[in-house]
Motif scaffolding. Structure first.
Motif, PDB file in Angstrom:
ATOM      1  N   GLU A 264      31.819  63.508  77.951  1.00 29.34           N
ATOM      2  CA  GLU A 264      32.702  64.431  77.559  1.00 29.34           C
ATOM      3  C   GLU A 264      33.938  64.370  78.929  1.00 29.34           C
ATOM      4  O   GLU A 264      33.263  64.726  79.955  1.00 29.34           O
ATOM      5  CB  GLU A 264      32.422  65.834  77.485  1.00 29.34           C
ATOM      6  CG  GLU A 264      31.686  66.072  76.000  1.00 29.34           C
ATOM      7  CD  GLU A 264      31.369  67.487  75.669  1.00 29.34           C
ATOM      8  OE1 GLU A 264      31.128  67.930  74.523  1.00 29.34           O
ATOM      9  OE2 GLU A 264      31.499  68.277  76.732  1.00 29.34           O
ATOM     10  N   ARG A 265      35.021  64.349  78.920  1.00 27.40           N
ATOM     11  CA  ARG A 265      35.849  64.121  79.959  1.00 27.40           C
ATOM     12  C   ARG A 265      37.231  64.841  79.826  1.00 27.40           C
ATOM     13  O   ARG A 265      37.610  64.827  78.548  1.00 27.40           O
ATOM     14  CB  ARG A 265      36.135  63.010  80.384  1.00 27.40           C
ATOM     15  CG  ARG A 265      34.839  62.097  80.811  1.00 27.40           C
ATOM     16  CD  ARG A 265      34.988  60.549  81.446  1.00 27.40           C
ATOM     17  NE  ARG A 265      35.956  60.502  82.562  1.00 27.40           N
ATOM     18  CZ  ARG A 265      36.248  59.327  82.951  1.00 27.40           C
ATOM     19  NH1 ARG A 265      35.739  58.173  82.356  1.00 27.40           N
ATOM     20  NH2 ARG A 265      36.954  59.218  83.914  1.00 27.40           N
ATOM     21  N   LYS A 266      37.765  65.252  80.762  1.00 22.72           N
ATOM     22  CA  LYS A 266      38.946  66.184  80.623  1.00 22.72           C
ATOM     23  C   LYS A 266      40.309  65.386  81.385  1.00 22.72           C
ATOM     24  O   LYS A 266      39.977  64.906  82.452  1.00 22.72           O
ATOM     25  CB  LYS A 266      38.729  67.615  81.108  1.00 22.72           C
ATOM     26  CG  LYS A 266      40.010  68.517  80.726  1.00 22.72           C
ATOM     27  CD  LYS A 266      39.466  69.946  80.840  1.00 22.72           C
ATOM     28  CE  LYS A 266      40.327  70.923  80.396  1.00 22.72           C
ATOM     29  NZ  LYS A 266      40.243  72.498  80.605  1.00 22.72           N
ATOM     30  N   PHE A 267      41.269  65.218  80.700  1.00 28.85           N
ATOM     31  CA  PHE A 267      42.447  64.654  81.244  1.00 28.85           C
ATOM     32  C   PHE A 267      43.594  65.496  81.082  1.00 28.85           C
ATOM     33  O   PHE A 267      43.723  66.342  80.221  1.00 28.85           O
ATOM     34  CB  PHE A 267      42.732  63.341  80.643  1.00 28.85           C
ATOM     35  CG  PHE A 267      41.409  62.506  80.754  1.00 28.85           C
ATOM     36  CD1 PHE A 267      41.410  61.260  81.647  1.00 28.85           C
ATOM     37  CD2 PHE A 267      40.501  62.420  79.791  1.00 28.85           C
ATOM     38  CE1 PHE A 267      40.452  60.634  81.559  1.00 28.85           C
ATOM     39  CE2 PHE A 267      39.300  61.383  79.845  1.00 28.85           C
ATOM     40  CZ  PHE A 267      39.331  60.533  81.010  1.00 28.85           C
ATOM     41  N   ASP A 268      44.647  65.354  81.676  1.00 24.46           N
ATOM     42  CA  ASP A 268      46.061  66.080  81.626  1.00 24.46           C
ATOM     43  C   ASP A 268      46.735  65.399  80.476  1.00 24.46           C
ATOM     44  O   ASP A 268      47.257  66.391  79.771  1.00 24.46           O
ATOM     45  CB  ASP A 268      46.711  65.804  82.922  1.00 24.46           C
ATOM     46  CG  ASP A 268      46.320  66.390  84.135  1.00 24.46           C
ATOM     47  OD1 ASP A 268      45.966  67.607  84.114  1.00 24.46           O
ATOM     48  OD2 ASP A 268      46.346  65.864  85.278  1.00 24.46           O
ATOM     49  N   LEU A 269      46.690  64.187  80.352  1.00 26.57           N
ATOM     50  CA  LEU A 269      47.454  63.738  78.874  1.00 26.57           C
ATOM     51  C   LEU A 269      46.644  62.665  78.266  1.00 26.57           C
ATOM     52  O   LEU A 269      45.917  62.054  79.028  1.00 26.57           O
ATOM     53  CB  LEU A 269      48.747  63.056  79.399  1.00 26.57           C
ATOM     54  CG  LEU A 269      49.925  63.994  80.359  1.00 26.57           C
ATOM     55  CD1 LEU A 269      50.900  62.932  80.492  1.00 26.57           C
ATOM     56  CD2 LEU A 269      50.048  65.032  79.430  1.00 26.57           C
ATOM     57  N   LEU A 270      46.826  62.691  77.009  1.00 26.88           N
ATOM     58  CA  LEU A 270      46.020  61.634  76.105  1.00 26.88           C
ATOM     59  C   LEU A 270      47.207  60.693  75.553  1.00 26.88           C
ATOM     60  O   LEU A 270      48.199  61.183  74.902  1.00 26.88           O
ATOM     61  CB  LEU A 270      45.341  62.147  75.148  1.00 26.88           C
ATOM     62  CG  LEU A 270      44.730  61.101  73.976  1.00 26.88           C
ATOM     63  CD1 LEU A 270      43.969  59.914  74.626  1.00 26.88           C
ATOM     64  CD2 LEU A 270      43.844  61.974  73.009  1.00 26.88           C
ATOM     65  N   ILE A 271      47.122  59.351  75.737  1.00 29.69           N
ATOM     66  CA  ILE A 271      48.103  58.501  75.202  1.00 29.69           C
ATOM     67  C   ILE A 271      47.294  57.594  74.012  1.00 29.69           C
ATOM     68  O   ILE A 271      46.368  56.948  74.365  1.00 29.69           O
ATOM     69  CB  ILE A 271      48.879  57.562  76.094  1.00 29.69           C
ATOM     70  CG1 ILE A 271      49.708  58.623  77.049  1.00 29.69           C
ATOM     71  CG2 ILE A 271      49.716  56.776  75.113  1.00 29.69           C
ATOM     72  CD1 ILE A 271      50.307  57.719  78.392  1.00 29.69           C
ATOM     73  N   GLY A 272      47.702  57.794  72.795  1.00 28.13           N
ATOM     74  CA  GLY A 272      47.357  56.723  71.774  1.00 28.13           C
ATOM     75  C   GLY A 272      48.272  55.602  71.706  1.00 28.13           C
ATOM     76  O   GLY A 272      49.119  55.535  71.164  1.00 28.13           O
TER      77      GLY A 272
ATOM     78  N   VAL B  46      43.564  58.065  67.578  1.00 28.82           N
ATOM     79  CA  VAL B  46      44.126  59.174  67.909  1.00 28.82           C
ATOM     80  C   VAL B  46      45.253  59.735  67.167  1.00 28.82           C
ATOM     81  O   VAL B  46      45.044  61.076  66.816  1.00 28.82           O
ATOM     82  CB  VAL B  46      44.832  59.103  69.173  1.00 28.82           C
ATOM     83  CG1 VAL B  46      45.650  60.296  69.859  1.00 28.82           C
ATOM     84  CG2 VAL B  46      43.771  58.522  70.502  1.00 28.82           C
ATOM     85  N   ARG B  47      45.961  59.038  66.209  1.00 29.44           N
ATOM     86  CA  ARG B  47      46.742  59.803  65.294  1.00 29.44           C
ATOM     87  C   ARG B  47      46.137  60.400  64.175  1.00 29.44           C
ATOM     88  O   ARG B  47      46.630  61.544  63.952  1.00 29.44           O
ATOM     89  CB  ARG B  47      47.823  58.563  64.932  1.00 29.44           C
ATOM     90  CG  ARG B  47      48.904  59.058  64.036  1.00 29.44           C
ATOM     91  CD  ARG B  47      49.814  57.937  63.466  1.00 29.44           C
ATOM     92  NE  ARG B  47      48.752  57.230  62.582  1.00 29.44           N
ATOM     93  CZ  ARG B  47      48.791  55.689  62.489  1.00 29.44           C
ATOM     94  NH1 ARG B  47      49.288  55.068  63.364  1.00 29.44           N
ATOM     95  NH2 ARG B  47      47.805  55.289  61.644  1.00 29.44           N
ATOM     96  N   LYS B  48      45.077  59.759  63.741  1.00 28.33           N
ATOM     97  CA  LYS B  48      44.302  60.334  62.644  1.00 28.33           C
ATOM     98  C   LYS B  48      43.529  61.783  63.253  1.00 28.33           C
ATOM     99  O   LYS B  48      43.454  62.602  62.314  1.00 28.33           O
ATOM    100  CB  LYS B  48      43.081  59.420  62.459  1.00 28.33           C
ATOM    101  CG  LYS B  48      43.781  58.198  61.575  1.00 28.33           C
ATOM    102  CD  LYS B  48      42.415  57.359  61.242  1.00 28.33           C
ATOM    103  CE  LYS B  48      42.714  56.024  60.484  1.00 28.33           C
ATOM    104  NZ  LYS B  48      41.724  54.985  60.144  1.00 28.33           N
ATOM    105  N   GLN B  49      43.242  61.713  64.462  1.00 29.35           N
ATOM    106  CA  GLN B  49      42.572  63.143  64.807  1.00 29.35           C
ATOM    107  C   GLN B  49      43.400  64.168  65.070  1.00 29.35           C
ATOM    108  O   GLN B  49      43.227  65.471  65.117  1.00 29.35           O
ATOM    109  CB  GLN B  49      41.482  62.664  65.809  1.00 29.35           C
ATOM    110  CG  GLN B  49      40.455  61.729  65.737  1.00 29.35           C
ATOM    111  CD  GLN B  49      39.448  61.995  66.689  1.00 29.35           C
ATOM    112  OE1 GLN B  49      38.959  62.985  67.270  1.00 29.35           O
ATOM    113  NE2 GLN B  49      38.961  60.809  67.210  1.00 29.35           N
ATOM    114  N   CYS B  50      44.704  63.854  65.685  1.00 26.88           N
ATOM    115  CA  CYS B  50      45.602  64.650  66.137  1.00 26.88           C
ATOM    116  C   CYS B  50      46.792  65.089  65.387  1.00 26.88           C
ATOM    117  O   CYS B  50      47.379  66.457  65.620  1.00 26.88           O
ATOM    118  CB  CYS B  50      46.115  64.230  67.575  1.00 26.88           C
ATOM    119  SG  CYS B  50      44.832  64.257  68.785  1.00 26.88           S
TER     120      CYS B  50
END
Length: 376
Positions: free
Chosen positions: A147-155, A163-167
């Motif tokens: 488990e990791r935390k980031f400021d931004l996620l780019i799919g 990423v598109r399917k989940q968000c």
């Protein structure tokens, strides 16, 4: 903003983003479900304004050095007999006297990887299992359990983006099938084909064959109408059987290629689709490349769209500092007309030759002059 960014997908778009964001001071991590850089694949094209992007990245000379060196093409009938030949163009690259750069996908990916620093982290053989978009960051739970935390996620993970399917809500409505299967595979150079391309298109089946840059392999693409019942994307054996069945009538040397296809580890199969979305971002998540706006290989512009989109997104993130909403909005505002032109081009390419002025508009249909100056 010089925060942390997780990029899903280590293809051309993802690697270009990693390179650009790394140079801009972002802490950048790439996650890729493949165990290593994917080898094989077709030649792709860097065209129009994408050449300006590659030049700005300092990679133009490198791309030119790696370009394919095809000298022409032959059109074959189903029996494998030559019916036409030309030294003016090829099926994959178009006119050979243009400034466009045709380069193998894996060569371009290696070029991009070589241009980034050791600071970029690669996480191979893993994927994002769950995404929690929070007010102060994006928590990603990986399939490996981390488990990791980031400021931004780019799919940047392709037409069937995880990423598109989940968000994004109503995700299935974004996928617009084109009714065509494209299979790509590599074989040894069984026919000693040197700097030349072979192509065929009759009775609903088409193929293109050309050698790798060192002439040791053949890269082969086969296209045909999609079956009424889709083949599972995970069932590689069924995919190979379908390709073999569709090509059973092809003679000459082609049966040798099908035999080699059955055992190669460089095999790719996809039912082509365009991705059309009303918005490419949500919260701290944004999509790029095919995940956001796939135009399909029919456009000949997928790689250029990915490179230009990566450049625009990176520039807008730098320009707008901590205001990610403004950065994402500016990215989409600039890119969407360019995407629309190229997606519309696909219907024209399926009907026949596209007028030169429309091709020029598709290649150059975005103004990057201010961003190119700011990126100095």
């Amino acid at each position: 903003m010089n925060g942390s960014v997780l990029i899903s997908g280590a293809g051309v778009t993802g690697l270009a983003l990693a390179c650009l964001l790394d140079r801009a001071g972002f802490t950048t991590t790439l996650i890729e479900q493949a165990p290593a850089l994917r080898r094989g694949g077709q030649a792709v094209d860097i065209r129009g304004v994408a050449l300006d992007v590659v030049r700005k990245m300092g990679l133009l000379d490198g791309a030119r050095a790696l370009r394919t060196r095809l000298k022409g093409m032959s059109t074959l009938d189903a029996a494998g007999n030559e019916t036409e030949r030309t030294e003016e163009r090829t099926f994959s690259a178009g006119r050979l006297d243009s400034d466009d750069i045709e380069i193998f996908r894996d060569d371009l990916c290696e070029l991009l990887m070589g241009a980034m620093s050791q600071r970029v982290e690669f996480v191979y053989n893993d994927s994002i299992r769950a995404i929690d978009d929070q007010s102060d960051g994006v928590m990603g739970t990986f399939a490996s359990g981390a488990e990791r935390k980031f400021d931004l996620l780019i799919g940047a993970d392709g037409v069937y983006s995880n990423v598109r399917k989940q968000c994004f809500n109503d995700e299935p409505t974004f996928v617009h099938p084109l009714g065509v299967v494209l299979a790509l595979f590599s074989t040894p150079n069984l026919i000693n084909l040197i700097d030349w391309q072979l192509g065929h298109r009759e009775e609903g089946v088409g193929y293109v064959i050309y050698p790798s840059r060192d002439q040791s392999e053949l890269r082969i693409g086969v296209g045909f109408a999609a079956p009424e019942t889709a083949v599972s994307r995970s069932d590689t054996e069924a995919q190979r059987q379908l390709v073999a069945g569709q090509c059973a009538h092809l003679k000459g040397e082609f049966p040798r290629f099908i035999d080699a296809m059955k055992t190669t580890d460089q095999f790719y199969y996809n039912e082509l689709a365009q991705i059309r979305m009303p918005c490419w971002s949500k919260g701290r998540v944004v999509l790029a490349g095919d995940a956001a706006h796939c135009a399909s290989p029919f456009s000949g512009q997928g790689t250029s769209l990915g490179l230009v989109g990566a450049f625009v997104l990176a520039c807008e993130l730098v320009r707008h500092g901590d205001d990610r909403r403004q950065a994402f909005a500016a990215y989409e505002h600039r890119m969407r007309p360019y995407v629309d032109i190229n997606q519309a081009l696909v219907d024209l390419t399926r009907e026949g030759p596209v007028p030169d002025h429309l091709l020029t508009e598709a290649k150059n249909g975005i103004d990057l002059s201010d961003l190119l100056i700011e990126a100095e």
